[in-house]
Design an enzyme around this catalytic site. Structure first.
Site, PDB file in Angstrom:
ATOM      1  N   ASP A   1       0.862  -1.194   0.000  1.00 53.90           N
ATOM      2  CA  ASP A   1       0.000   0.000   0.000  1.00 53.90           C
ATOM      3  C   ASP A   1       0.888   1.230   0.000  1.00 53.90           C
ATOM      4  OD1 ASP A   1      -2.024   2.058   0.788  1.00 53.90           O
ATOM      5  OD2 ASP A   1      -3.271   0.278   1.104  1.00 53.90           O
TER       6      ASP A   1
ATOM      7  N   PHE B   1      -6.920  -4.400  -4.632  1.00 58.77           N
ATOM      8  CA  PHE B   1      -7.795  -3.306  -4.178  1.00 58.77           C
ATOM      9  C   PHE B   1      -7.240  -1.933  -4.538  1.00 58.77           C
ATOM     10  CE2 PHE B   1      -8.580  -6.590  -0.862  1.00 58.77           C
ATOM     11  CZ  PHE B   1      -9.962  -6.683  -0.946  1.00 58.77           C
TER      12      PHE B   1
ATOM     13  N   SER C   1     -16.775  -2.574  -9.582  1.00 61.45           N
ATOM     14  CA  SER C   1     -17.809  -1.814  -8.871  1.00 61.45           C
ATOM     15  C   SER C   1     -19.124  -1.900  -9.642  1.00 61.45           C
ATOM     16  CB  SER C   1     -17.379  -0.349  -8.811  1.00 61.45           C
ATOM     17  OG  SER C   1     -18.442   0.479  -8.428  1.00 61.45           O
ATOM     18  N   ALA C   2     -20.218  -1.767  -8.917  1.00 56.77           N
ATOM     19  CA  ALA C   2     -21.527  -1.705  -9.570  1.00 56.77           C
ATOM     20  C   ALA C   2     -21.631  -0.478 -10.461  1.00 56.77           C
ATOM     21  CB  ALA C   2     -22.630  -1.683  -8.513  1.00 56.77           C
TER      22      ALA C   2
ATOM     23  N   TYR D   1     -13.840   7.692 -13.006  1.00 60.73           N
ATOM     24  CA  TYR D   1     -13.617   6.583 -12.060  1.00 60.73           C
ATOM     25  C   TYR D   1     -14.253   5.308 -12.601  1.00 60.73           C
ATOM     26  CZ  TYR D   1     -14.609   3.452  -8.157  1.00 60.73           C
ATOM     27  OH  TYR D   1     -14.746   2.334  -7.364  1.00 60.73           O
TER      28      TYR D   1
ATOM     29  N   LYS E   1     -12.724   1.416 -14.025  1.00 59.14           N
ATOM     30  CA  LYS E   1     -13.147   0.052 -13.666  1.00 59.14           C
ATOM     31  C   LYS E   1     -13.520  -0.736 -14.921  1.00 59.14           C
ATOM     32  CE  LYS E   1     -12.604   0.431  -9.243  1.00 59.14           C
ATOM     33  NZ  LYS E   1     -11.440  -0.200  -8.629  1.00 59.14           N
TER      34      LYS E   1
ATOM     35  N   PHE F   1     -21.559  -3.619  -4.579  1.00 62.05           N
ATOM     36  CA  PHE F   1     -22.614  -2.622  -4.483  1.00 62.05           C
ATOM     37  C   PHE F   1     -22.190  -1.590  -3.418  1.00 62.05           C
ATOM     38  CE2 PHE F   1     -25.763  -3.411  -7.710  1.00 62.05           C
ATOM     39  CZ  PHE F   1     -25.092  -4.444  -8.350  1.00 62.05           C
TER      40      PHE F   1
ATOM     41  N   ASN G   1     -18.086  11.552   1.127  1.00 54.74           N
ATOM     42  CA  ASN G   1     -18.965  11.599  -0.050  1.00 54.74           C
ATOM     43  C   ASN G   1     -20.136  10.653   0.124  1.00 54.74           C
ATOM     44  OD1 ASN G   1     -17.336  13.256  -1.767  1.00 54.74           O
ATOM     45  ND2 ASN G   1     -15.924  11.521  -1.934  1.00 54.74           N
TER      46      ASN G   1
ATOM     47  N   ASP H   1     -26.436  10.828  -9.896  1.00 56.77           N
ATOM     48  CA  ASP H   1     -27.043   9.757  -9.089  1.00 56.77           C
ATOM     49  C   ASP H   1     -28.181   9.079  -9.841  1.00 56.77           C
ATOM     50  OD1 ASP H   1     -25.420   9.958  -6.934  1.00 56.77           O
ATOM     51  OD2 ASP H   1     -26.901  10.800  -5.565  1.00 56.77           O
TER      52      ASP H   1
HETATM   53  P1  NAD Z   1      -9.604   2.670   0.141  1.00 59.36           P
HETATM   54  O1  NAD Z   1      -9.201   3.977  -0.437  1.00 59.36           O
HETATM   55  O2  NAD Z   1      -9.922   2.617   1.588  1.00 59.36           O
HETATM   56  O3  NAD Z   1      -8.484   1.557  -0.165  1.00 59.36           O
HETATM   57  C1  NAD Z   1      -7.671   1.603  -1.317  1.00 59.36           C
HETATM   58  C2  NAD Z   1      -6.229   1.464  -0.855  1.00 59.36           C
HETATM   59  O4  NAD Z   1      -5.366   1.467  -1.995  1.00 59.36           O
HETATM   60  C3  NAD Z   1      -5.786   2.606   0.055  1.00 59.36           C
HETATM   61  O5  NAD Z   1      -5.185   2.075   1.220  1.00 59.36           O
HETATM   62  C4  NAD Z   1      -4.765   3.372  -0.793  1.00 59.36           C
HETATM   63  O6  NAD Z   1      -3.765   3.980   0.016  1.00 59.36           O
HETATM   64  C5  NAD Z   1      -4.237   2.278  -1.698  1.00 59.36           C
HETATM   65  N1  NAD Z   1      -3.704   2.722  -2.992  1.00 59.36           N
HETATM   66  C6  NAD Z   1      -4.278   3.566  -3.898  1.00 59.36           C
HETATM   67  N2  NAD Z   1      -3.481   3.714  -4.960  1.00 59.36           N
HETATM   68  C7  NAD Z   1      -2.371   2.955  -4.742  1.00 59.36           C
HETATM   69  C8  NAD Z   1      -1.187   2.709  -5.476  1.00 59.36           C
HETATM   70  N3  NAD Z   1      -0.958   3.294  -6.647  1.00 59.36           N
HETATM   71  N4  NAD Z   1      -0.268   1.872  -4.938  1.00 59.36           N
HETATM   72  C9  NAD Z   1      -0.466   1.286  -3.729  1.00 59.36           C
HETATM   73  N5  NAD Z   1      -1.569   1.493  -2.996  1.00 59.36           N
HETATM   74  C10 NAD Z   1      -2.517   2.321  -3.492  1.00 59.36           C
HETATM   75  O7  NAD Z   1     -10.832   2.136  -0.724  1.00 59.36           O
HETATM   76  P2  NAD Z   1     -11.795   0.891  -0.469  1.00 59.36           P
HETATM   77  O8  NAD Z   1     -13.128   1.421  -0.167  1.00 59.36           O
HETATM   78  O9  NAD Z   1     -11.161  -0.077   0.438  1.00 59.36           O
HETATM   79  O10 NAD Z   1     -11.838   0.313  -1.953  1.00 59.36           O
HETATM   80  C11 NAD Z   1     -10.970  -0.719  -2.386  1.00 59.36           C
HETATM   81  C12 NAD Z   1     -11.213  -0.960  -3.859  1.00 59.36           C
HETATM   82  O11 NAD Z   1     -12.585  -1.269  -4.044  1.00 59.36           O
HETATM   83  C13 NAD Z   1     -10.914   0.237  -4.754  1.00 59.36           C
HETATM   84  O12 NAD Z   1     -10.323  -0.230  -5.956  1.00 59.36           O
HETATM   85  C14 NAD Z   1     -12.288   0.816  -5.029  1.00 59.36           C
HETATM   86  O13 NAD Z   1     -12.342   1.492  -6.254  1.00 59.36           O
HETATM   87  C15 NAD Z   1     -13.153  -0.429  -5.029  1.00 59.36           C
HETATM   88  N6  NAD Z   1     -14.565  -0.163  -4.707  1.00 59.36           N
HETATM   89  C16 NAD Z   1     -14.884   0.458  -3.538  1.00 59.36           C
HETATM   90  C17 NAD Z   1     -16.221   0.727  -3.243  1.00 59.36           C
HETATM   91  C18 NAD Z   1     -16.616   1.441  -1.978  1.00 59.36           C
HETATM   92  O14 NAD Z   1     -17.750   1.917  -1.905  1.00 59.36           O
HETATM   93  N7  NAD Z   1     -15.780   1.517  -0.962  1.00 59.36           N
HETATM   94  C19 NAD Z   1     -17.217   0.349  -4.145  1.00 59.36           C
HETATM   95  C20 NAD Z   1     -16.864  -0.307  -5.317  1.00 59.36           C
HETATM   96  C21 NAD Z   1     -15.521  -0.561  -5.582  1.00 59.36           C
HETATM   97  N1  UFG Z   2     -26.738  10.454  -0.276  1.00 60.08           N
HETATM   98  C1  UFG Z   2     -27.321  11.501   0.399  1.00 60.08           C
HETATM   99  N2  UFG Z   2     -26.526  12.332   1.120  1.00 60.08           N
HETATM  100  C2  UFG Z   2     -25.183  12.170   1.228  1.00 60.08           C
HETATM  101  C3  UFG Z   2     -24.574  11.088   0.536  1.00 60.08           C
HETATM  102  C4  UFG Z   2     -25.389  10.255  -0.208  1.00 60.08           C
HETATM  103  O1  UFG Z   2     -28.532  11.688   0.340  1.00 60.08           O
HETATM  104  O2  UFG Z   2     -24.506  12.975   1.893  1.00 60.08           O
HETATM  105  C5  UFG Z   2     -27.581   9.511  -1.029  1.00 60.08           C
HETATM  106  C6  UFG Z   2     -27.239   9.414  -2.503  1.00 60.08           C
HETATM  107  O3  UFG Z   2     -27.947  10.399  -3.236  1.00 60.08           O
HETATM  108  C7  UFG Z   2     -27.665   7.971  -2.834  1.00 60.08           C
HETATM  109  C8  UFG Z   2     -27.400   7.221  -1.528  1.00 60.08           C
HETATM  110  O4  UFG Z   2     -27.356   8.208  -0.510  1.00 60.08           O
HETATM  111  O5  UFG Z   2     -29.032   7.921  -3.097  1.00 60.08           O
HETATM  112  C9  UFG Z   2     -26.082   6.461  -1.525  1.00 60.08           C
HETATM  113  O6  UFG Z   2     -25.009   7.344  -1.873  1.00 60.08           O
HETATM  114  P1  UFG Z   2     -23.486   6.933  -1.726  1.00 60.08           P
HETATM  115  O7  UFG Z   2     -22.672   8.125  -2.134  1.00 60.08           O
HETATM  116  O8  UFG Z   2     -23.244   6.361  -0.376  1.00 60.08           O
HETATM  117  O9  UFG Z   2     -23.313   5.740  -2.761  1.00 60.08           O
HETATM  118  P2  UFG Z   2     -23.521   5.739  -4.340  1.00 60.08           P
HETATM  119  O10 UFG Z   2     -24.433   4.592  -4.633  1.00 60.08           O
HETATM  120  O11 UFG Z   2     -23.904   7.039  -4.887  1.00 60.08           O
HETATM  121  O12 UFG Z   2     -22.025   5.492  -4.820  1.00 60.08           O
HETATM  122  C10 UFG Z   2     -21.437   4.219  -4.684  1.00 60.08           C
HETATM  123  C11 UFG Z   2     -19.920   4.307  -4.594  1.00 60.08           C
HETATM  124  C12 UFG Z   2     -19.351   4.832  -5.886  1.00 60.08           C
HETATM  125  C13 UFG Z   2     -19.870   4.045  -7.048  1.00 60.08           C
HETATM  126  C14 UFG Z   2     -21.385   4.043  -7.028  1.00 60.08           C
HETATM  127  C15 UFG Z   2     -21.995   3.230  -8.128  1.00 60.08           C
HETATM  128  O13 UFG Z   2     -19.539   5.170  -3.549  1.00 60.08           O
HETATM  129  O14 UFG Z   2     -17.947   4.682  -5.847  1.00 60.08           O
HETATM  130  O15 UFG Z   2     -21.824   3.471  -5.778  1.00 60.08           O
HETATM  131  O16 UFG Z   2     -21.737   1.893  -7.942  1.00 60.08           O
HETATM  132  F1  UFG Z   2     -19.442   4.602  -8.207  1.00 60.08           F
END
Ligand code: NAD
Ligand code: UFG
Length: 345
Positions: free
Chosen positions: A31, A80, A124-125, A148, A152, A177, A197, A294
């Site tokens: 990481d 990841f 990701s979804a 973003y 993916k 999801f 966010n 959204d």
């Molecule tokens: P996160 O940011 O907590 O974890 C990602 C990790 O990767 C971090 O620790 C970061 O420091 C590390 N990283 C980033 N770029 C790097 C690089 N170039 N080299 C080495 N390390 C690096 O995010 P997360 O929520 O744990 O997500 C993990 C993965 O799942 C990501 O690829 C994200 O896009 C994907 N994902 C997350 C969500 C979500 O809602 N959390 C949803 C769908 C997909």
């Molecule tokens: N929402 C609010 N207020 C906030 C944040 C979110 O009302 O402050 C609402 C959004 O409008 C949505 C729901 O809560 O209806 C969920 O929002 P999130 O931001 O938690 O999640 P999203 O589904 O919008 O986004 C997630 C991931 C993105 C990914 C996306 C599609 O965070 O990385 O799903 O798969 F791209």
């Protein structure tokens, strides 16, 4: 069996490290801490009572990544590492394409060099984009609506091409999801930088008194209460899904996409209510305009993961809210406090 975890210090990575260590796997973590802190991995050690090597390495640094493969006999990779903020990706597309796409290219090329051909990838979804109907199943045509999401989508396509070029590869594309919640110990959880966010991290910060109120983005969607509906999944269930996907790629060759969700959609208002009930805190909120980009409703058809991986989500919305709150209450400033104490000494 030794598994390389890129981005293992992050939110989903740490929970997956716990599941892997508890399942008897050896892990090696890489990481660059661009969105995490080393403290998160100390907490993984505390939960599991197991140690493992950690490299503060950027996957873009081919030489350093090669050394990790030289020093460890890696059997498979769970990938990841990536940047994940949709809004930021619109402002800084090059940063996203470079980190996520180029990072994956370098990782896969080093894997090829060391004849490691098994990978579980965090998709990701978001690759479903704007669909007409729910639930989303894996065969729907894919589309992305922001840089973003396009990273993916591109990585999924690159991985398909790699498999086409060499059928020894075994690849699982996991389409998450909405992961929320935290490990039940309250020791690891989501630690967003700045203003969150996502819905549940924001609600958690309102509950703990760090923010005044939640902004609900739109109450005029065609849903039962007008607010957006999502498929929230407990991060520990998601982590368990990675272990199942890993078992699958270790046993077979091929490339498959799997939705990881609960197949149940909850509205923003239902999440607020569940969080209030499980935390005992009021969540003041204000209705605002819809957030750009959204969609109204998103939830998974998770039958493929059930049939082919033997995985289903077990935890419900109450567990997710209870665990998210335990983590927030125990760590109001995330991993920061201990880091600051260490820096002072
Ligand atoms: P996160 O940011 O907590 O974890 C990602 C990790 O990767 C971090 O620790 C970061 O420091 C590390 N990283 C980033 N770029 C790097 C690089 N170039 N080299 C080495 N390390 C690096 O995010 P997360 O929520 O744990 O997500 C993990 C993965 O799942 C990501 O690829 C994200 O896009 C994907 N994902 C997350 C969500 C979500 O809602 N959390 C949803 C769908 C997909
Ligand atoms: N929402 C609010 N207020 C906030 C944040 C979110 O009302 O402050 C609402 C959004 O409008 C949505 C729901 O809560 O209806 C969920 O929002 P999130 O931001 O938690 O999640 P999203 O589904 O919008 O986004 C997630 C991931 C993105 C990914 C996306 C599609 O965070 O990385 O799903 O798969 F791209």
């Amino acid at each position: 069996m030794k598994i390389l975890i890129t981005g293992g210090a992050g939110y989903i990575g740490t929970h997956t490290c716990v599941e892997l260590l508890n399942g008897g796997y050896e892990i090696v973590v890489v990481d660059n801490y661009s969105n995490s802190k080393p403290e998160s991995l100390d907490r993984v050690r505390e939960i599991t009572n197991k140690d493992f090597p950690v490299y503060a390495v950027d996957i873009l640094d081919r030489k350093a990544l090669t050394s990790v493969f030289t020093e460890n006999e890696i059997d498979a990779v769970i990938h990841f590492a990536g940047l994940k903020a949709v809004g930021e990706s619109v402002s800084f597309p090059l940063r996203y394409y470079y980190n996520n796409v180029t990072g994956t290219l370098i990782l896969c090329d080093v894997m090829r060099e060391f004849a490691v051909s098994k990978i579980v990838f965090s998709s990701s979804a978001t690759v479903y984009g704007m669909q007409e109907c729910v639930p989303f199943h894996e065969d729907l045509p894919l589309q992305a609506t922001n840089p973003y999401g396009r990273t993916k989508l591109m990585i999924e396509e690159i991985l398909h091409d790699i498999y086409q070029s060499n059928h020894n590869w075994s690849i699982a594309l996991l389409r998450y999801f909405n992961p929320i919640g935290a490990h039940h110990s309250g020791l690891i959880g989501e630690d967003p930088n700045g203003i969150p966010n996502n819905l549940v991290p924001y609600i958690s910060q309102v509950a703990v008194g760090k923010r005044d109120k939640l902004h609900v983005f739109g109450n005029d969607y065609p849903t039962h209460d007008g607010t957006g509906v999502r498929d929230y999944i407990h991060v520990s269930d998601l982590a368990a899904g990675h272990v199942k996907a890993l078992e699958k790629v270790l046993q077979t060759e091929g490339i498959e996409a799997y939705n990881l969700g609960t197949s149940i959609g909850y509205s923003v208002m239902e999440v607020i209510q569940a969080f209030e009930e499980n935390s005992g805190r009021a969540i003041p909120y204000e209705i605002k305009n819809r957030r750009l980009g959204d969609i109204a409703v998103s939830f998974a058809d998770s039958q493929k993961a059930e049939k082919e991986l033997g995985w289903t989500a077990k935890k419900g919305l109450d567990d997710m809210c209870r665990d998210a709150w335990r983590w927030q209450e125990k760590n109001p400033n995330g991993y920061e406090e201990k880091e600051q104490l260490l820096n002072k000494n």
